[in-house]
Enzyme design. Structure first.
Site, mmCIF file in Angstrom:
data_model
loop_
_atom_site.group_PDB
_atom_site.id
_atom_site.type_symbol
_atom_site.label_atom_id
_atom_site.label_comp_id
_atom_site.label_asym_id
_atom_site.label_seq_id
_atom_site.Cartn_x
_atom_site.Cartn_y
_atom_site.Cartn_z
ATOM 1 N N LEU A 56 0.827 -1.209 0.000
ATOM 2 C CA LEU A 56 0.000 0.000 0.000
ATOM 3 C C LEU A 56 0.860 1.257 0.000
ATOM 4 O O LEU A 56 0.556 2.228 -0.699
ATOM 5 C CB LEU A 56 -0.948 0.007 1.204
ATOM 6 C CG LEU A 56 -2.030 -1.058 1.208
ATOM 7 C CD1 LEU A 56 -2.818 -1.005 2.505
ATOM 8 C CD2 LEU A 56 -2.948 -0.913 0.015
ATOM 9 N N ALA A 59 2.218 1.748 -3.494
ATOM 10 C CA ALA A 59 1.184 2.233 -4.419
ATOM 11 C C ALA A 59 0.842 3.698 -4.175
ATOM 12 O O ALA A 59 0.777 4.496 -5.120
ATOM 13 C CB ALA A 59 -0.069 1.374 -4.293
ATOM 14 N N GLU A 60 0.631 4.076 -2.919
ATOM 15 C CA GLU A 60 0.272 5.464 -2.630
ATOM 16 C C GLU A 60 1.426 6.406 -2.962
ATOM 17 O O GLU A 60 1.210 7.494 -3.495
ATOM 18 C CB GLU A 60 -0.145 5.642 -1.172
ATOM 19 C CG GLU A 60 -0.652 7.044 -0.903
ATOM 20 C CD GLU A 60 -1.234 7.236 0.485
ATOM 21 O OE1 GLU A 60 -1.718 8.355 0.748
ATOM 22 O OE2 GLU A 60 -1.216 6.301 1.305
ATOM 23 N N THR A 61 2.640 5.973 -2.686
ATOM 24 C CA THR A 61 3.797 6.808 -2.996
ATOM 25 C C THR A 61 3.971 6.956 -4.500
ATOM 26 O O THR A 61 4.243 8.050 -4.999
ATOM 27 C CB THR A 61 5.066 6.238 -2.351
ATOM 28 O OG1 THR A 61 4.852 6.113 -0.940
ATOM 29 C CG2 THR A 61 6.254 7.132 -2.607
#
Length: 134
Positions: A56, A59-61
């Protein structure tokens, strides 16, 4: 997508991204960016598998790197992350995340992030929504 300016900022610091082993790459497609992460003690569970939280974070980064590259000078923050983890990655594997922007509004960006392992198996499918403050 050219992410070299954002990548340089990440690489010159002790940023979280560096601590857990994220690497970012520009792509020839203006709507995509890419990251890789080697599964090791920095980002795995005690059982030898990649932590879902590390996926996660990757992905967010990656979505943040992409949005920041598309909107230089803007402040980009994650608003929502939704994920389906469908396969595991184990110690020694390298995962690849491909981020594709599917909505680029003035204040919101929506990204699809596909994470695969070295055998090209889908590990996770993730949607990230970013808020872009100019």
């Amino acid at each position: 997508m050219n992410i070299e300016k954002i990548k340089a900022k990440i690489n010159e610091s002790d940023a979280f991204e560096n601590l857990i082993g994220m690497e970012f790459f520009s792509t020839p497609d203006p709507d995509t960016c890419m990251a890789k992460m080697h599964v090791d003690k920095r980002n795995m569970q005690p059982f030898g598998y990649l932590s879902g939280g590390a996926i996660l974070a990757l992905a967010e980064t990656l979505a943040g790197v992409g949005s920041s590259s598309l909107c230089p000078g803007a402040i980009v923050v994650g608003m929502n992350v939704q994920a389906n983890h469908v396969h595991s990655a184990k110690e020694g594997d390298t995962i690849t995340a491909i981020g594709t922007i599917i909505h680029q509004g003035r204040q919101t960006h929506v990204w699809n992030i596909t994470v695969t392992n070295e055998a090209s198996q889908l590990v996770s499918s993730i949607s990230v929504t970013n808020f872009v403050k100019s």
